[in-house]
Design a protein around this motif. Structure first.
Motif, short mmCIF file in Angstrom:
data_model
loop_
_atom_site.label_atom_id
_atom_site.label_comp_id
_atom_site.label_asym_id
_atom_site.label_seq_id
_atom_site.Cartn_x
_atom_site.Cartn_y
_atom_site.Cartn_z
N TYR A 173 1.35 -1.42 0.26
CA TYR A 173 -0.12 -0.06 0.24
C TYR A 173 0.89 1.22 -0.21
N ARG A 200 2.17 2.07 -3.34
CA ARG A 200 1.18 2.49 -4.56
C ARG A 200 1.26 4.43 -3.72
N ALA A 255 -7.68 8.56 -3.07
CA ALA A 255 -8.27 7.56 -4.41
C ALA A 255 -7.55 6.78 -4.37
N VAL A 256 -6.69 6.49 -3.36
CA VAL A 256 -5.72 5.24 -4.27
C VAL A 256 -6.49 4.12 -3.15
N PRO A 257 -6.68 2.28 -3.77
CA PRO A 257 -7.55 1.35 -3.35
C PRO A 257 -6.75 0.85 -1.83
N LYS A 258 -7.44 0.82 -0.96
CA LYS A 258 -7.18 0.62 0.50
C LYS A 258 -7.03 -0.70 0.06
N ALA A 271 -7.57 -4.95 1.50
CA ALA A 271 -8.89 -5.35 2.14
C ALA A 271 -8.05 -5.82 3.11
#
Length: 734
Positions: free
Chosen positions: A448, A451, A511-514, A516
């Protein structure tokens, strides 16, 4: 009202002695209120950024409000000079001895990797960044203690304290100074204005006496509230300004009606009863209206805004109590002496002018002026509305932000130091975004972080295990940025967190996907600012709905009409939009020299809603004054179209002088706040001054009579069920 007046008149001297004893007690208890109030309260404690800050504080003992020590050594290289190194290293060592100082302390000696960010471009100064425990409630006091101990000059090295913690502390001290200055300006000028209005020294002293009682009582109540809740120190400004303004307003209305009844030939005792039954009842309705408007601030989670509700409700209650109890008691004790010291008599004798007796309302200039407006209702309504819309146009471009050191004048040492940091250092302070990731493994967190580092504007992202840039790892790292299932990532950037670039960076990060099954929270100045603004917008519709419904219901109960409350709401919104347009034009866009403040390109997020609630309540204050007299005359009439016009002209002519005088006095009180050295309090004072003057002139003198002329008998319309309801439970001055 009659029973209350009878009770007061039965023992007026006893009432006044009791009021004096209360004033002394209020003064003793409330005198030290500033030491019990806080300078923060801008954040929503339930927001994501606030929750992240709690985790950082409780789990990692970091992320607290910072105090920054700026070390200046002119004509020397602070990175190589041994004297500067000795002074700086000793300061870092001494700071570590304080329990409230969190780690890490950033300096070029404790963290050489940070040297490029903590040294000025000419290498003549460096920074020591010290996080403090205690949050915005306690940390400013710690910052002040450290500044008192370490600021100064040592071995040719000048040490200056700044940063958010020191700015908060300086703001606290400045507010207390500004408060004394505002009172020193407002009270004597108000007294002179009251002498000109009443013509006599004794009569002029009455409203000021009630005003001082209201201020002392409100400050005492604020200290009491501080025992059970966080209360902002800025609420003191509202307490003193509104305490004086409302007490003068209410007392002025009662004394004016009392003198009117005496001029009609009634006895002084019967004049007191009549004044209290009419003006006293109107004052009560008015106070309820102001209180309802200010109570809307209780719906906000930020204690800065709630504090103004505490102050506003307290000041309304104390000012109303003083007006309804102290004023009739003073009138009864003074009797004829209230007219002693009348300065108008010698002036008239000097110029050979006759004494003025009672003048029927229909023969006054005010009545003739309103008739002139009524005859030109359509063009006046169109032109005045167009003027207000043009004045309000800048409001459409309003931008909200978070206050920083630039709220202080440029002469403050903490402000001077921050200006120098902005000008002389290559990297923006506060540009970092802290990310708290909960419930995930190190590998997932590192992925994460990689990214996040690919987001445009990000220089690097640090995780507990490594440093990432442009989407890939660039260096290993071992740190204590983990606790239980919490991991801390630090996003390093050179963007200003308060400008558009800082907002865009935060939006890109969010906006960066977190990962899961993880909980991710963002902290830092940019996140706090965005969360605060979002919280205000989220709660604003409910606040506006509460104010609109409460005001509509009260005005319906007062007038029996559904048209007049709607008219009042529309005109007040129109007036306030023009006020906010002026505020944006001056303080956001920097016109008129930003009135001596620093234009930052945005308005402090909490101020517009605060100004709205206060200004709306005060404008409804005058609305009740005016509608009370109009309705009183309407009920006596045959209720024809001509009677409606006469009632409007009669009511406005009867109250025009007192409303104008009250507005002038209230404007004097709020204008004194323009002398404040804290920029958003200067904006607050100017905004309320404009709102009060605009409401008393453009709205009350032109738009109200014009719209009531166009509505005619429909002014008093209500559906049959509501009309029957009003007949049963409606309020009345009769």
């Amino acid at each position: 009202m009659e029973r209350l007046t009878r009770t007061v008149l039965a023992a007026p001297k006893t009432i006044l002695i009791g009021a004096f004893v209360l004033l002394v007690l209020f003064g003793v208890y409330g005198g030290g209120v500033a030491g019990h109030l806080l300078s923060g309260g801008f954040e929503d404690p339930h927001s994501e950024s606030a929750q992240a800050a709690k985790i950082l504080e409780n789990e990692f003992e970091r992320g607290g409000i910072q105090v920054i020590f700026k070390l200046d050594a002119p004509n020397r290289d602070v990175t190589a000079d041994p004297v500067v190194a000795r002074v700086g290293q000793r300061l870092v060592t001494d700071l570590k001895e304080f329990d409230f100082v969190q780690q890490p302390i950033l300096s070029i000696w404790s963290d050489p990797a940070a040297a490029k960010n903590l040294v000025s471009t000419d290498k003549s100064s460096t920074l020591i960044v010290v996080p403090l425990a205690g949050g915005e409630n306690v940390a400013p006091g710690h910052a002040e203690d450290l500044a008192d101990r370490f600021a100064g000059e040592t071995d040719g090295v000048r040490i200056t304290a700044t940063g958010q913690g020191k700015v908060f502390a300086d703001t606290n001290k400045q507010v207390s100074k500004d408060l004394f200055l505002a009172e020193s300006i407002a009270i004597p000028i108000s007294f002179v204005a009251l002498v000109l209005i009443f013509g006599g020294i004794i009569a002029a002293a009455l409203p000021l006496a009630v005003g001082i009682f209201a201020i002392a009582g409100t400050l005492a109540l604020l200290r009491l509230f501080a025992l059970f809740s966080d209360v902002s120190i800025f609420a003191m400004n509202l307490a003193t300004a509104m305490g004086l303004a409302l007490a003068i307003d209410y007392t002025l209305l009662i004394i004016t009606r009392y003198r009117e009844e005496v001029a009609r030939g009634g006895s002084r005792e019967s004049a007191i009863y009549r004044a209290m039954a009419t003006a006293g009842r109107t004052v009560t309705f008015s106070a309820i209206t102001v209180g309802l408007s200010l109570s809307g601030l209780l719906l906000f989670p930020q204690y800065f805004l709630r504090s103004f509700a505490y102050a506003g409700l307290a000041v309304v209650v104390v000012a109303l109590l003083g007006s309804l109890v102290i004023t009739p008691a003073l009138l009864a004790v003074l009797g004829d002496r209230i007219d002693s010291g009348d300065l108008r008599k010698p002036v008239r004798r000097l110029f050979g002018r006759p004494e003025h007796g009672f003048i029927p309302v229909e023969q006054t200039w005010w009545y003739r002026f309103v008739q002139w407006v009524l005859r030109r209702a359509v063009p006046i309504a169109l032109i005045a509305t167009a003027v207000l819309m043009v004045l309000g146009a800048p409001f459409l471009s309003i931008k909200l932000g978070f206050p920083d050191d630039r709220i202080l004048p440029t002469s403050h040492s903490s402000r001077v130091a921050m200006d120098e940091i902005r000008a002389d250092y290559p990297r923006k302070l506060g540009g970092e975004v802290t990310v708290v990731v909960s419930g995930s493994s190190d590998r997932v967190v590192d992925d994460y972080a990689a990214r996040l580092s690919a987001v445009p504007g990000v220089d690097a992202v640090t995780s507990p295990d490594g440093v990432f840039a442009q989407g890939r790892p660039i260096a290993p790292r071992q740190s204590e940025d983990r606790s239980g299932d919490h991991r801390v990532l630090t996003v390093v950037s050179n963007t200003d967190p308060l400008d558009e670039a800082g907002k865009a960076l935060l939006a890109g990060l969010r906006a960066v996907p977190k990962p899961a099954d993880t909980d991710v929270k963002f902290a830092g100045i940019a996140a706090s600012t965005e969360d605060t603004v979002a919280s205000i917008y989220r709660h604003l519709p409910w606040v506006l709905l509460w104010i609109a419904v409460a005001t509509f219901v009260l005005l319906f109960l007062f007038t029996g009409s559904v048209v007049l409350p709607v008219k009042a709401l529309v005109l007040n919104m129109l007036s306030l939009s023009a006020t906010f347009g002026a505020i944006v034009w001056i303080f956001q866009e920097g016109n008129a020299g930003a009135l001596g403040t620093t234009a930052t390109g945005f308005i402090t997020a909490t101020m517009p809603i605060l100004m709205f609630c206060v200004a709306f309540g005060l404008s409804m204050d005058y609305e009740v004054f005016l509608l009370g007299r109009i309705r009183e005359e309407w009920l006596k009439s045959g209720k024809t179209r001509a009677d409606s016009d006469h009632a409007v002209a009669f009511g406005l002519a009867s109250t025009g002088r007192v409303i104008t005088a009250a507005a002038l006095l209230m404007a004097i009180v709020f204008a004194a706040m323009i002398a404040s050295q804290v920029s958003f309090m200067r904006m607050f004072g100017l905004g309320l001054t404009i709102a009060v003057l605009m409401d008393a002139t453009l709205i009350r003198m032109l738009l109200v009579p014009a719209f009531m002329r166009l509505a005619g008998r429909a002014n008093w319309w209500a559906p049959a069920p509501l009309r029957r309801l009003h007949d049963r439970i409606g309020l009345s001055e009769s």
